[in-house]
Every structure is written in structure tokens, then in C-alpha cells.
Design an enzyme around this catalytic site. Structure first.
Site, short mmCIF file in Angstrom:
data_model
loop_
_atom_site.label_atom_id
_atom_site.label_comp_id
_atom_site.label_asym_id
_atom_site.label_seq_id
_atom_site.Cartn_x
_atom_site.Cartn_y
_atom_site.Cartn_z
N GLU A 231 11.26 16.73 13.78
CA GLU A 231 11.69 16.41 12.42
C GLU A 231 10.98 17.36 11.46
O GLU A 231 9.76 17.29 11.29
CB GLU A 231 11.29 14.96 12.12
CG GLU A 231 11.70 14.52 10.75
CD GLU A 231 11.21 13.10 10.42
OE1 GLU A 231 10.07 12.75 10.76
OE2 GLU A 231 11.99 12.37 9.80
N LYS B 64 0.84 -1.20 0.00
CA LYS B 64 0.00 0.00 0.00
C LYS B 64 0.87 1.25 0.00
O LYS B 64 1.59 1.52 0.96
CB LYS B 64 -0.89 0.00 1.26
CG LYS B 64 -1.98 1.05 1.21
CD LYS B 64 -2.55 1.37 2.58
CE LYS B 64 -1.71 2.36 3.31
NZ LYS B 64 -1.53 3.66 2.63
N CYS C 171 14.32 10.65 5.38
CA CYS C 171 14.40 10.17 6.76
C CYS C 171 15.83 10.31 7.28
O CYS C 171 16.05 10.66 8.42
CB CYS C 171 13.90 8.75 6.87
SG CYS C 171 14.73 7.60 5.78
N GLU D 17 10.49 1.31 10.08
CA GLU D 17 11.50 2.32 9.74
C GLU D 17 10.81 3.66 9.90
O GLU D 17 9.95 4.03 9.09
CB GLU D 17 11.99 2.15 8.30
CG GLU D 17 12.72 0.84 8.03
CD GLU D 17 14.05 0.72 8.74
OE1 GLU D 17 14.52 1.71 9.34
OE2 GLU D 17 14.63 -0.39 8.72
P1 NAD Z 1 2.86 8.42 7.71
O1 NAD Z 1 3.26 7.68 8.91
O2 NAD Z 1 1.81 9.46 7.82
O3 NAD Z 1 2.33 7.42 6.56
C1 NAD Z 1 3.08 6.33 6.11
C2 NAD Z 1 2.16 5.27 5.57
O4 NAD Z 1 1.34 4.75 6.62
C3 NAD Z 1 1.18 5.75 4.50
O5 NAD Z 1 1.06 4.76 3.50
C4 NAD Z 1 -0.12 5.88 5.27
O6 NAD Z 1 -1.28 5.76 4.47
C5 NAD Z 1 -0.02 4.71 6.23
N1 NAD Z 1 -0.86 4.81 7.43
C6 NAD Z 1 -1.50 5.90 7.93
N2 NAD Z 1 -2.14 5.56 9.08
C7 NAD Z 1 -1.89 4.24 9.30
C8 NAD Z 1 -2.25 3.34 10.34
N3 NAD Z 1 -3.00 3.70 11.39
N4 NAD Z 1 -1.81 2.06 10.26
C9 NAD Z 1 -1.03 1.66 9.23
N5 NAD Z 1 -0.65 2.49 8.22
C10 NAD Z 1 -1.08 3.77 8.27
O7 NAD Z 1 4.22 8.99 7.17
P2 NAD Z 1 4.43 10.02 5.98
O8 NAD Z 1 4.07 11.36 6.47
O9 NAD Z 1 3.78 9.46 4.75
O10 NAD Z 1 6.04 9.92 5.78
C11 NAD Z 1 6.92 10.72 6.43
C12 NAD Z 1 7.57 10.02 7.62
O11 NAD Z 1 8.22 8.82 7.20
C13 NAD Z 1 8.69 10.84 8.24
O12 NAD Z 1 8.57 10.82 9.65
C14 NAD Z 1 9.97 10.13 7.82
O13 NAD Z 1 11.08 10.33 8.65
C15 NAD Z 1 9.51 8.74 7.79
N6 NAD Z 1 10.41 7.94 6.94
C16 NAD Z 1 11.23 7.04 7.54
C17 NAD Z 1 12.12 6.30 6.78
C18 NAD Z 1 13.02 5.28 7.40
O14 NAD Z 1 13.54 4.46 6.67
N7 NAD Z 1 13.21 5.29 8.68
C19 NAD Z 1 12.16 6.49 5.40
C20 NAD Z 1 11.31 7.44 4.82
C21 NAD Z 1 10.43 8.15 5.62
#
Ligand code: NAD
Length: 467
Positions: free
Chosen positions: A371, A168, A275, A241
Site C-alpha cells: 500500500e 485518541k 484507504c 478498518e
Molecule cells: P497506524 O496504524 O500507524 O496508526 C493508527 C492509530 O493507531 C494512531 O492513532 C496511532 O497512534 C495508533 N496506534 C499506534 N500503535 C498502536 C498500538 N500498538 N495499539 C493501538 N493503537 C496504536 O496508521 P496510520 O499510519 O496513522 O494510518 C494509515 C493506515 O490507515 C493505512 O494503512 C490506511 O490504509 C489505514 N486506513 C484504513 C482505513 C479503513 O477504513 N480501512 C481508513 C483510513 C486509513
């Protein structure tokens, strides 16, 4: 633009509804992507469950050969994927090329990996063998900053290990994933990978689904905690992650002219939505003014524009919600620090902000503590390295970090005291498919990539045979 479909049980199907995908550089609707409902999520999981028995017993070399085919198919469409990625995500074409190339190399690398049995002990009395067996259905949940890379980092090891997948993407960047689904549909058996799109409303259903055995999630720490709670009901295996607030520590012996462009790139690549980006810079007193000056110059000279235009260095932020959130960080920078370059959003269509350098900012400013996920760079001063290290470690996050120095021995000692999953010395984002990465503290659980990242998609089985 062309029509996109979900991939469920080997068939390309329309969604129960639609979700508009917006080009962040123009704010125009690029495509109406198919949006799944709960029934389609259940169909996707059921298809993955049904495909698992045959897929999991296929010899690993055959699964690897199919991955190699997938890599070839993607490579043949490299330019198409690159352009589509820039259109939906906003990043400059050069960065999109990097992401697609790395995506291909990750798939290709996994095509060659193995999960051999290990004889742990053999004597006259017994033989003990350790095996890595697949988990079952795995959910791959991906954010919007690196839609393809963060997808295949999960899908490639999961498929090689013998798991089947329901993937997804984030609702604002589903198009490259859906296109990838079309290719998977041509190469892989039905149900082995299924792709659904939601409107941030199906993640929980997927992460808590009784027939999902493992969840590989990349996203924010807040959502990661929800995923962990969702997975608890059936004790799913988890890879998380999550967010980061990586410190870059600049020692007193650097050449500011040489280091500043690298620091600037580390902080502003993908418009800072990375990230593992440098999110707080700690610069030694003796270098502070020189580095600030250089960073300010680089920020003022950088080309901020539509990622499709040649020469663009920094594209827009990916979505409106992020754009609105980032305005709060600009306000915080104005209040708690001294902005020496940038500081404004661009007066044009699209979610553009000027790369912003902030000096003389306090440690407890939001821009330092949280962040930012934007090209807004706080530069902090230190005179004692112990103090710099303890300030760098004073965070709930522990994803990555960088150390910049001429004296490598000294740099190594500093790196070895950072409480993070990765530290680069004099480089940044030097990632490779055979090197694991993962977060310490609240930046995550488990690792991705490398042999350990592959084994995360398996369960250990011990066969203990009495002779
Ligand atoms: P997010 O957590 O809002 O969303 C990530 C994914 O989770 C999306 O596909 C979203 O639809 C889904 N999601 C939303 N609610 C959910 C739930 N309750 N249960 C399961 N899935 C759910 O993150 P974002 O804003 O899309 O991305 C940015 C964040 O991602 C930043 O904090 C960044 O640091 C982090 N990130 C981490 C890494 C890493 O490898 N550590 C890499 C890239 C991004």
C-alpha cells in the site's frame, strides 16, 4: 495559534506533556498540543466508566437529540473546522470541506437511528425478545488521513448506542479532534466522551485496558494486528478498518478521455492517502496506451501546492515519516517500471511529491504489492479479464475496488468476483452514512456505518420468557 486542551471527565485540561503539531505544507509548528500520560489515560477511562450507567439508560431519542445538537454546533463552525483540518492534515480546502460536511451528515444521520427490540418468536408457550444493549466504555483510535470523518464514524454510533468513549487521534493530526472535544464538552454530560492525545505511545494501553469493553480502530494492518492482540486479554469487541491495496479494473469498452480523470482522482485524492483509493490500475490492452497518456497529462497538469491556496488539487503528504517512506516507492517505480509523469519530490519546504504515473511495471514491484498511500499510480496491462481478476485478488488486502465499463452487466460480473468489502462500478468513494463498509481478508474485521455499523457498538441480549 490558540491553546488546545484534552477533554477528561467534562473538563478541558492540559496534558502532562506537549507534542508539536506540524503544518505539512510548510514544516512549521502549528501548535503544541497537549499530550496525555498513562495516568491521564486511566483518568479518561475511569471518567467514561463512571458516566456509563446514566448515559446508557437515557432514552435513545434523548441521546439522538444531543447528537443533533452536536451536528448543529459543528455546522455553525464548518469553516473554522475546514481550515484547521487543512492546516494540520494538508488536504486542499475543497477536500477538507467534503470531509467536514460528511462528518456533520454522519452525526446527523445517527441522531435519527434507532435500536428497537425485535420479537423473534411469540406463541402460547413463550416470547423471545432480542435487544441491542451497549458495550460499556469504547476506545476510538484514529489515523491521520481523515481525522474527523474516521473519528465520528465511531463516536456517533457508539454514543447513540449508549456507550461512552475515550477517543485518541493520531499524534500528527490532533487539533480538529481537540476542537471537537471542546464542543462535546459543552453539549454532552461529563465523561460521556473523553479525548486524549499521545505520541503513538498510549494506543496499546487503551486497547488493552481492563475497563475498555470495545475498540473501534482505523489504521494500518500491522497496528490492527497489535490491537487484536491487546484486546485478547479481556475479549474486547473489535472493529478493525485497516489497510487496502484496491485494484481498479478498466474494461475494453471505456472512453479513455471520460474515465481517466475519474481514475486519476480515485488514485490521488487526499494525496493518495486514502484507504479506499485506487492503488493499482489494471487496464485492458486495447485501452492501455490511451489511458496512460491521459493519466500522464492529468498528472503533469495538476496543481500541487499548499492546501490553503485556492486552486490546489493535491496537497502535501501528511507527515515526515510518510514522506520518507514514499521516497522508497519512487525509487521502486524507477527500478521496476517506466515513469511517464512526475517521479520526484518537490524542491521546496513541505512534504510534497509530484503525482507520478508508472507504466510497464511488474506485478511483483513493491509499488504494486504494497500500500503506497501516496499519489504514485502503477498502471498494469491485461488482455484476459480472468487474468486481471486473479491478479487483483492476489493480495492479502481486500478493502475496496472499482470496475470501469460501459457494459454494466459485464462490469457487475467482474465486481462480483472481487474479494473485497466494497466494489464501485463507474464511481469511486460514493460513501453514505446509511451504507456499511468494511474490509475482507487482512483489511479488517467488522463494518462501520449503516445499521450494522451501529449494531457493532452493541451486544445482543436475548430475553426468553416462558408463559
Ligand atoms: P497506524 O496504524 O500507524 O496508526 C493508527 C492509530 O493507531 C494512531 O492513532 C496511532 O497512534 C495508533 N496506534 C499506534 N500503535 C498502536 C498500538 N500498538 N495499539 C493501538 N493503537 C496504536 O496508521 P496510520 O499510519 O496513522 O494510518 C494509515 C493506515 O490507515 C493505512 O494503512 C490506511 O490504509 C489505514 N486506513 C484504513 C482505513 C479503513 O477504513 N480501512 C481508513 C483510513 C486509513
Amino acid at each position: 495559534m490558540r491553546e488546545f486542551k484534552l477533554l477528561i471527565d467534562g473538563r478541558l485540561v492540559s496534558g502532562a506533556a506537549r507534542v508539536d503539531v506540524v503544518n505539512p505544507a510548510t514544516e512549521e509548528v502549528l501548535a503544541a498540543a497537549p499530550r496525555a500520560d498513562r495516568a491521564q489515560l486511566d483518568e479518561a477511562v475511569a471518567a467514561a466508566k463512571a458516566a456509563f450507567p446514566a448515559w446508557s439508560v437515557k432514552p435513545i431519542r434523548e441521546r439522538g437529540a444531543l447528537l443533533a445538537e452536536l451536528a448543529n454546533a459543528l455546522e455553525a463552525r464548518r469553516d473554522e473546522f475546514t481550515r484547521l483540518l487543512t492546516l494540520e492534515q494538508g488536504k486542499p480546502l475543497s477536500e477538507a470541506h467534503w470531509e467536514i460536511d460528511f462528518t456533520i451528515s454522519i452525526i446527523r444521520h445517527h441522531a435519527t437511528l434507532d435500536l428497537p427490540d425485535t420479537v423473534l418468536k411469540e406463541d402460547a408457550r413463550q416470547k423471545i425478545v432480542q435487544q441491542h444493549i451497549p458495550l460499556g466504555v469504547v476506545a476510538a483510535i484514529v489515523p491521520w488521513n481523515f481525522p474527523m470523518l474516521l473519528l465520528v464514524i465511531k463516536v456517533a454510533p457508539a454514543l447513540l448506542a449508549g456507550d461512552t468513549v475515550v477517543a485518541k487521534p493520531a499524534p500528527t493530526t490532533p487539533l480538529t479532534t481537540l476542537r471537537f472535544g471542546e464542543i462535546c464538552g459543552e453539549i454532552l454530560p461529563a465523561g460521556v466522551i473523553n479525548i486524549i492525545v499521545d505520541h503513538n505511545d498510549l494506543g496499546e494501553g487503551l486497547a488493552s485496558h481492563a475497563d475498555v469493553a470495545g475498540v473501534a480502530f482505523t489504521g494500518s494492518t500491522a497496528t490492527g494486528k497489535k490491537v487484536m492482540a491487546s484486546a485478547a486479554g479481556t475479549l474486547k469487541r473489535l472493529t478493525l478498518e485497516l489497510g487496502g491495496n484496491d485494484a481498479a479494473i478498466v474494461l475494453d469498452d471505456v472512453d479513455p478521455i471520460e474515465v481517466a480523470p475519474k481514475l486519476f482522482l480515485a488514485a490521488t485524492m487526499n494525496a493518495g492517502q486514502l484507504c479506499l483509493g485506487a492503488k493499482r490500475l489494471y487496464v485492458h490492452d486495447s485501452q492501455y496506451d490511451g489511458i496512460c497518456e491521459e493519466l500522464g497529462r492529468l498528472a503533469r497538469e495538476s496543481v500541487v501546492d499548499d492546501g490553503l491556496k485556492l486552486g490546489t488539487q493535491i496537497g502535501p503528504l501528511q507527515n515526515k515519516a510518510q514522506f520518507e517512506k514514499v521516497k522508497g516507492f519512487l525509487e521502486d517505480a524507477r527500478r521496476n517500471g517506466k515513469i511517464i509523469a512526475g517521479g520526484e519530490v518537490l524542491d521546496r519546504k513541505g512534504y510534497f511529491i509530484q503525482p507520478t504515473i508508472v507504466r510497464d511495471i511488474s506485478d511483483d514491484a513493491r509499488l504494486v504489492k504494497e500500500e503506497q498511500f501516496a499519489p504514485i499510480v502503477p498502471v498494469l496491462r491485461y488482455s484476459d479479464i480472468d487474468d486481471a481478476i486473479s491478479r487483483a485478488n492476489d493480495s492479502d488486502y481486500g478493502l475496496g475496488g472499482t470496475v470501469w465499463a460501459k457494459d454494466l452487466k459485464r462490469a457487475f460480473k467482474v465486481a462480483a468476483r472481487l474479494e473485497t468489502g466494497t466494489v464501485w462500478i463507474n464511481s469511486f468513494l460514493d460513501v453514505s452514512p446509511d451504507v456499511s463498509f468494511g474490509g475482507a481478508k487482512q483489511s479488517g474485521i467488522g463494518v462501520e456505518l449503516g445499521q450494522a455499523g451501529l449494531e457493532a457498538f452493541t451486544q445482543i441480549r436475548i430475553i426468553n420468557m416462558a408463559k
